[in-house]
Write an enzyme that holds these catalytic residues in place. Structure first.
Site, PDB file in Angstrom:
ATOM      1  N   ASP A 187     -15.764  -4.267 -28.975  1.00 22.74           N
ATOM      2  CA  ASP A 187     -14.671  -4.919 -29.119  1.00 22.74           C
ATOM      3  C   ASP A 187     -15.014  -5.987 -28.948  1.00 22.74           C
ATOM      4  O   ASP A 187     -14.451  -6.619 -28.363  1.00 22.74           O
ATOM      5  CB  ASP A 187     -14.352  -4.292 -28.440  1.00 22.74           C
ATOM      6  CG  ASP A 187     -12.214  -4.612 -28.162  1.00 22.74           C
ATOM      7  OD1 ASP A 187     -12.065  -5.342 -29.094  1.00 22.74           O
ATOM      8  OD2 ASP A 187     -11.765  -4.198 -27.878  1.00 22.74           O
ATOM      9  N   GLY A 226      -3.222  -5.000 -21.045  1.00 23.38           N
ATOM     10  CA  GLY A 226      -3.558  -4.875 -22.186  1.00 23.38           C
ATOM     11  C   GLY A 226      -3.394  -3.975 -23.359  1.00 23.38           C
ATOM     12  O   GLY A 226      -2.605  -3.128 -22.698  1.00 23.38           O
TER      13      GLY A 226
HETATM   14  N1  LIG Z   1     -13.726  -8.705 -14.011  1.00 26.85           N
HETATM   15  C1  LIG Z   1     -12.771  -9.178 -14.560  1.00 26.85           C
HETATM   16  N2  LIG Z   1     -12.375 -10.805 -14.021  1.00 26.85           N
HETATM   17  C2  LIG Z   1     -11.324 -11.489 -14.516  1.00 26.85           C
HETATM   18  N3  LIG Z   1     -10.431 -10.864 -15.675  1.00 26.85           N
HETATM   19  C3  LIG Z   1     -10.712 -10.087 -15.926  1.00 26.85           C
HETATM   20  C4  LIG Z   1     -11.975  -8.998 -15.976  1.00 26.85           C
HETATM   21  N4  LIG Z   1     -11.914  -8.181 -16.307  1.00 26.85           N
HETATM   22  C5  LIG Z   1     -10.467  -7.891 -17.491  1.00 26.85           C
HETATM   23  N5  LIG Z   1      -9.651  -9.461 -16.580  1.00 26.85           N
HETATM   24  C6  LIG Z   1      -9.108 -10.051 -17.939  1.00 26.85           C
HETATM   25  O1  LIG Z   1      -7.444  -8.839 -18.052  1.00 26.85           O
HETATM   26  C7  LIG Z   1      -8.156  -8.605 -19.560  1.00 26.85           C
HETATM   27  C8  LIG Z   1      -7.965  -6.946 -20.217  1.00 26.85           C
HETATM   28  O2  LIG Z   1      -8.649  -6.467 -19.372  1.00 26.85           O
HETATM   29  P1  LIG Z   1      -9.774  -6.217 -21.258  1.00 26.85           P
HETATM   30  O3  LIG Z   1     -11.262  -5.439 -19.530  1.00 26.85           O
HETATM   31  O4  LIG Z   1     -10.428  -6.786 -21.493  1.00 26.85           O
HETATM   32  O5  LIG Z   1      -9.206  -4.715 -20.872  1.00 26.85           O
HETATM   33  P2  LIG Z   1      -8.490  -4.168 -22.480  1.00 26.85           P
HETATM   34  O6  LIG Z   1      -9.272  -3.212 -22.775  1.00 26.85           O
HETATM   35  O7  LIG Z   1      -7.171  -3.439 -21.920  1.00 26.85           O
HETATM   36  O8  LIG Z   1      -8.782  -5.499 -23.067  1.00 26.85           O
HETATM   37  C9  LIG Z   1      -8.975  -9.755 -20.075  1.00 26.85           C
HETATM   38  O9  LIG Z   1      -9.186 -10.062 -21.160  1.00 26.85           O
HETATM   39  C10 LIG Z   1      -8.796 -10.698 -18.970  1.00 26.85           C
HETATM   40  O10 LIG Z   1      -8.129 -11.913 -19.284  1.00 26.85           O
HETATM   41 MG   LIG Z   2      -9.671  -6.795 -23.383  1.00 25.24          MG
END
Ligand SMILES: Nc1ncnc2c1ncn2[C@@H]1O[C@H](COP(=O)(O)OP(=O)(O)O)[C@@H](O)[C@H]1O
Ligand SMILES: [Mg+2]
Length: 206
Positions: free
Chosen positions: A117, A7
């Protein structure tokens, strides 16, 4: 340990945690930041995210369970939601689910929380439910101006990432949002959103 996503802010790994699949989210060092400030920001966002993800459950917002937090590593281990981010669903499904997204955002605002966000990648559709993730930038606030910033961001995301279906998405989002915040708060917020757009700091969206 399998790297699932890189990410903007964090790396997401699929791991085994006490015999089940789980997600490990590690906030990365940003080289352009002063190292002391960088570690402070990562720690603060990790705390914010892990607390809020659990708190909002009491409002009725579906979120992953937090299994473990390691502040030294800015890492959170949480339940894997095995669905798909709304962003990746077919257009007709995204249009449908925008109403539910609006409803959930309304519940957060009603309870004095801005997400900070709101993108379509931060909502995961699983077993007929929309789960909300990525609370690192969330803030406790009852100010309509702050809530309007949340709306402005999701509107901009819909316009850029889902341009073809933007109009139906936004209409559905607003109808879901209104259903939870009520007509008075709704009108107030919508006026502020228009005002932000008219200030010209942002390009006007439709
Ligand atoms: N608990 C979760 N279960 C499944 N997929 C997840 C989960 N947390 C994150 N992801 C996947 O990882 C991606 C990035 O996570 P996120 O928490 O949004 O991080 P960032 O802050 O980098 O955007 C999400 O868009 C999703 O696709
Ligand atoms: Mg995210």
């Amino acid at each position: 340990m399998k790297l699932l996503k890189k990410g903007a802010e964090a790396d997401i790994y699929l791991i085994q945690w006490e015999g089940t699949r789980a997600i490990l989210k590690i906030r990365k060092t940003k080289k352009y930041r002063n190292p002391v400030l960088d570690s402070k920001i990562r720690k603060q966002r990790t705390i914010r995210e892990s607390q809020t993800i659990s708190e909002v459950k009491s409002f009725g917002i579906p979120t992953p369970l937090v299994y473990n937090v390691d502040l030294k590593k800015s890492a959170i281990i949480m339940q894997e939601i095995q669905g798909k981010p709304i962003h990746d669903l077919p257009d007709s499904k995204i249009i449908d689910l925008c109403k539910e997204i609006g409803r959930l955002v309304g519940i957060m605002h009603k309870n004095g929380l801005m997400h900070g966000d709101l993108t379509t990648s931060n909502f995961i559709y699983f077993k007929n439910q929309v789960f909300v993730i990525d609370f690192g930038l969330s803030q406790k606030t009852i100010k309509s101006e702050d809530h309007a910033v949340d709306l402005r961001l999701i509107k901009e995301i819909l316009n850029s990432a889902h341009a073809k279906i933007m109009k139906s998405c936004w209409k559905n989002f607003l109808s879901g949002y209104k259903s939870t915040v009520g007509p008075t708060k709704y009108s107030k917020i919508i006026n502020i959103v228009s005002e932000i757009e008219s200030r010209g700091r942002y390009a006007t969206v439709i």
